[in-house]
Motif scaffolding. Structure first.
Motif: not given
Length: 279
Positions: A12-20, A176-188
């Motif tokens: 998730x941390x890596x994803x947050x950096x990439x999205x930023x 937002x942090x948790x949603x970065x790690x969610x794998x599906x729309x339902x998870x988000x």
């Protein structure tokens, strides 16, 4: 594997950096459109929350607040799944800056542009909601809820609004942090609702939500006809504190608090999951 499984915090941390990094690199036109949409989406959440609160006087306080919080969460759900740029959640861009993926100016530019177009989108929906006579729903209960909400916000002291803004955006950024790690729309959807419902139920301050809620209350106070006041039994004079000056006075400390709260969450996760890698 369960459909509600989320990614590991390191990922998730890596994803947050990439999205930023991606957000800072968006060109003006794209950023403007997506930020405008986010202001619209959060305003939809605010309007939905007012509907939930309309006529809720007979409910226990916590019940009405919780319903409003769940209703408001539609705003961030639309932002995260529909794709839009929201100032408060975007404060996590601090992680990309801390990693050296973007420069200070790139981060400031992205946040400033998003903030401005979030405001524009919010004001558009406030005007449209007024034109649509949304304040008359429930025999004026929605309008009274909007007035009460705006009135309470503009009466907050600087320090209270600042602290409330910090807490609110800590919860928003956690969603937002948790949603970065969610794998599906339902998870988000599942991971977004609890933190957002919590901050709304607690009555905390979110700058972009306030860009809709306070102007909508101001429009009602200024332009609602005699039929509205007669129907609801309240008077425009009861809400004289709702002014454009009061709006700005609320927005300044709440925005500062939101920045602090977002940077606190992003900075803490950077220190926990990314800084050790640099060492």
């Amino acid at each position: 594997m369960s459909s509600t499984t989320v990614a590991d915090p390191n990922a998730i941390a890596d994803e947050a950096v990439s999205k930023g990094k991606d957000k800072a690199g968006l060109d003006f036109g794209v950023l403007a459109v997506l930020a405008l949409l986010a202001g619209v989406y959060i305003s939809f959440g605010g309007l939905f929350a007012l509907v939930a609160l309309g006529g809720a006087e007979g409910m226990p306080f916590g019940t009405g607040q919780l319903l409003a919080g769940v209703a408001f969460s539609i705003g961030l759900i639309l932002v995260m799944i529909g794709g839009a740029e929201l100032f408060t959640g975007n404060t996590l861009i601090v992680m990309a800056w801390a990693e050296g993926e973007i420069g200070l100016w790139g981060g400031v530019r992205a946040l400033a542009l998003v903030y401005g177009f979030n405001l524009l989108g919010s004001l558009i929906i406030a005007g449209l909601a007024m034109a649509a006579a949304a304040h008359l729903a429930g025999d004026g209960a929605v309008g009274v809820a909007a007035l009460d909400m705006a009135d309470s916000k503009v009466k907050l002291g600087f320090g209270t609004a600042l602290a409330s803004g910090i807490l609110a955006n800590m919860l928003v950024c956690l969603a937002v942090w948790l949603s970065f790690g969610a794998r599906t729309a339902a998870d988000k959807v599942l991971v977004i609702i609890p933190p957002i419902a919590a901050f709304v139920a607690a009555g905390l301050e979110h700058s972009i939500a306030n860009m809709f809620l306070i102007p909508f209350g101001w429009l009602i106070q200024q332009t609602a006809g005699p039929a509205f006041w007669a129907m609801t039994g309240v008077a425009a004079a009861d809400y004289s504190a709702i002014t454009l000056g009061g709006f700005v006075a609320n927005l300044v400390p709440v925005t500062i608090g939101n920045i602090i709260g977002g940077f606190a969450v992003g900075g803490a996760y950077w220190l926990a999951y990314l800084h050790p890698k640099a060492g």
